[in-house]
Design an enzyme around this catalytic site. Structure first.
Site, short mmCIF file in Angstrom:
data_model
loop_
_atom_site.label_atom_id
_atom_site.label_comp_id
_atom_site.label_asym_id
_atom_site.label_seq_id
_atom_site.Cartn_x
_atom_site.Cartn_y
_atom_site.Cartn_z
N GLU A 109 0.85 -1.19 0.00
CA GLU A 109 0.00 0.00 0.00
C GLU A 109 0.90 1.25 0.00
O GLU A 109 2.00 1.23 0.53
CB GLU A 109 -0.91 0.02 1.24
CG GLU A 109 -1.67 -1.28 1.50
CD GLU A 109 -2.65 -1.68 0.42
OE1 GLU A 109 -2.96 -0.85 -0.46
OE2 GLU A 109 -3.10 -2.84 0.44
N TYR A 110 0.42 2.33 -0.62
CA TYR A 110 1.23 3.56 -0.66
C TYR A 110 1.30 4.20 0.72
O TYR A 110 0.39 4.03 1.53
CB TYR A 110 0.68 4.55 -1.69
CG TYR A 110 -0.63 5.23 -1.30
CD1 TYR A 110 -0.67 6.27 -0.36
CD2 TYR A 110 -1.83 4.85 -1.89
CE1 TYR A 110 -1.85 6.89 0.00
CE2 TYR A 110 -3.02 5.47 -1.53
CZ TYR A 110 -3.02 6.47 -0.59
OH TYR A 110 -4.20 7.08 -0.24
N GLU A 136 0.53 0.10 -4.56
CA GLU A 136 -0.89 0.39 -4.79
C GLU A 136 -1.14 1.89 -4.89
O GLU A 136 -0.59 2.67 -4.13
CB GLU A 136 -1.70 -0.20 -3.62
CG GLU A 136 -3.10 0.34 -3.47
CD GLU A 136 -3.18 1.52 -2.50
OE1 GLU A 136 -3.76 2.55 -2.91
OE2 GLU A 136 -2.67 1.43 -1.38
N GLU A 139 -6.10 5.69 -5.61
CA GLU A 139 -6.66 7.01 -5.92
C GLU A 139 -6.70 7.26 -7.42
O GLU A 139 -7.51 8.06 -7.91
CB GLU A 139 -5.85 8.12 -5.22
CG GLU A 139 -4.50 8.43 -5.84
CD GLU A 139 -3.39 7.49 -5.42
OE1 GLU A 139 -2.21 7.79 -5.71
OE2 GLU A 139 -3.70 6.44 -4.82
N SER A 183 -1.09 10.47 -2.05
CA SER A 183 -2.09 10.21 -3.09
C SER A 183 -2.56 11.52 -3.74
O SER A 183 -2.85 11.55 -4.94
CB SER A 183 -3.28 9.45 -2.52
OG SER A 183 -3.95 10.20 -1.54
N ARG A 184 -2.62 12.60 -2.96
CA ARG A 184 -2.98 13.90 -3.56
C ARG A 184 -1.87 14.39 -4.49
O ARG A 184 -2.12 14.90 -5.59
CB ARG A 184 -3.24 14.94 -2.47
CG ARG A 184 -4.68 15.07 -2.06
CD ARG A 184 -5.17 13.94 -1.21
NE ARG A 184 -4.55 13.93 0.11
CZ ARG A 184 -4.67 12.92 0.98
NH1 ARG A 184 -5.35 11.84 0.65
NH2 ARG A 184 -4.09 12.97 2.18
#
Length: 308
Positions: A109-110, A136, A139, A183-184
């Site tokens: 996962e990130y 991953e 997003e 993720s942003r």
């Protein structure tokens, strides 16, 4: 990736797999629980995977008939060929390294690590071992991102901003806000290309569990982008965006539908990699984007730390 690849994979997944990859899930929080659910359900990509068990620092016994196994057994077992790393971010690097050295493929996962250099070294290790290392990024599989991608394509950006609000996160477990919020940053890079850092500040009130990180970025065409992460008690999880183009503006996100099975969609991508369905060019482009985002996150952390 595109429609041709999706159609090909659809027909490929219709065929019964010749073999299954044994999987262990490390960490059974929100993401780990969703991963176990998807592995247990009869999805096309799950047909290529066999859930062996899960690893947790807590003594949990079995969860929904899935057995707990020790980290040592997961690393040494020939039955285990794949590790899903779903633990807190601060532990990712160590787990990835251990499983790659044990000859396992890894989905994480990130963010995969909390430093750019560590991520670069782990990808080199994966290449040396001939194993898939997949970070991953659900997003990028969201309906909102698909909408934005269509809205942005072919338009000339003048300026933009992205504000994300949420409840507090423990930095010791999830990393500096530029990493826990990567993720942003990935959205901005995926929409507008590689970015350069202009400035970054961090406002903190630890006694109130409040923080606000403000980052000023520039596109390759010197167009300004502002990214703000604001977290504190009572702040609802929300995303506010504003993009101004020569041809008009996009203010905030319309309701574009429910995000369904985004972790499963990510698993589909991972299985495609296991089956060798990604070209070297595609893999290199993805790796370049991920490393660029991690490098930016680290630079942001350095800027903020230097101003304390």
């Amino acid at each position: 990736m595109g429609d041709t690849r999706q159609l090909y994979v659809f027909f490929f997944f219709l065929n019964a797999p010749e073999r299954k990859f044994g999987v262990v899930v490390v960490g059974v929080g929100r993401a780990g629980s969703v991963r176990i659910r998807d592995l247990r359900n009869p999805h096309p990509s799950s047909a290529f995977l066999n859930l062996i068990g899960f690893v947790s620092r807590r003594e949990l016994g079995n969860i929904d008939e899935v057995r707990q196994i020790s980290l040592e057994d997961a690393l040494s077992s020939e039955e285990v060929e794949v590790a899903y790393i779903c633990s807190e971010s601060s532990s990712h690097e160590d787990y990835i390294r251990q499983f790659l050295n044990a000859g396992k493929h890894v989905l994480v996962e990130y963010p995969m690590t909390l430093s750019w250099a560590a991520a670069r070294d782990l990808w080199k290790l994966a290449e040396q071992k001939g194993k898939v290392l997949h970070e991953e990024h659900v997003e990028l599989l969201m309906e909102e991102f698909a909408f934005l991608k269509k809205e942005v394509v072919g338009k000339d950006l003048l300026k933009g901003s992205l504000l994300f609000t949420a409840s507090p996160l423990e930095e010791e477990r999830f990393g500096f806000p530029a990493f826990s919020g990567i993720s942003r940053l990935t959205w901005l890079v995926s929409l507008f290309g590689e970015l350069s850092l202009v400035s970054a500040t961090l406002e903190e009130r630890k006694e109130d569990q409040y923080m606000k990180m403000t980052v000023c970025l520039e596109t390759e065409n010197k167009r300004p982008l502002t990214w703000i992460e604001e977290k504190g008690p009572g702040l609802k999880r929300n995303r506010h965006l504003s993009f101004h183009f020569k041809s008009g503006s996009l203010e905030n996100m319309p309701n574009v539908g429910v995000n369904k099975n985004i972790f499963l969609k990510d698993q589909n991508i991972f299985v495609q990699k296991l089956l060798g369905q990604f070209s070297e060019k595609e893999l290199a482009a993805e790796q370049k984007r991920i490393l660029h985002c991690l490098w930016l996150a680290e630079e942001i952390q350095k800027h903020c730390s230097s101003k304390k």
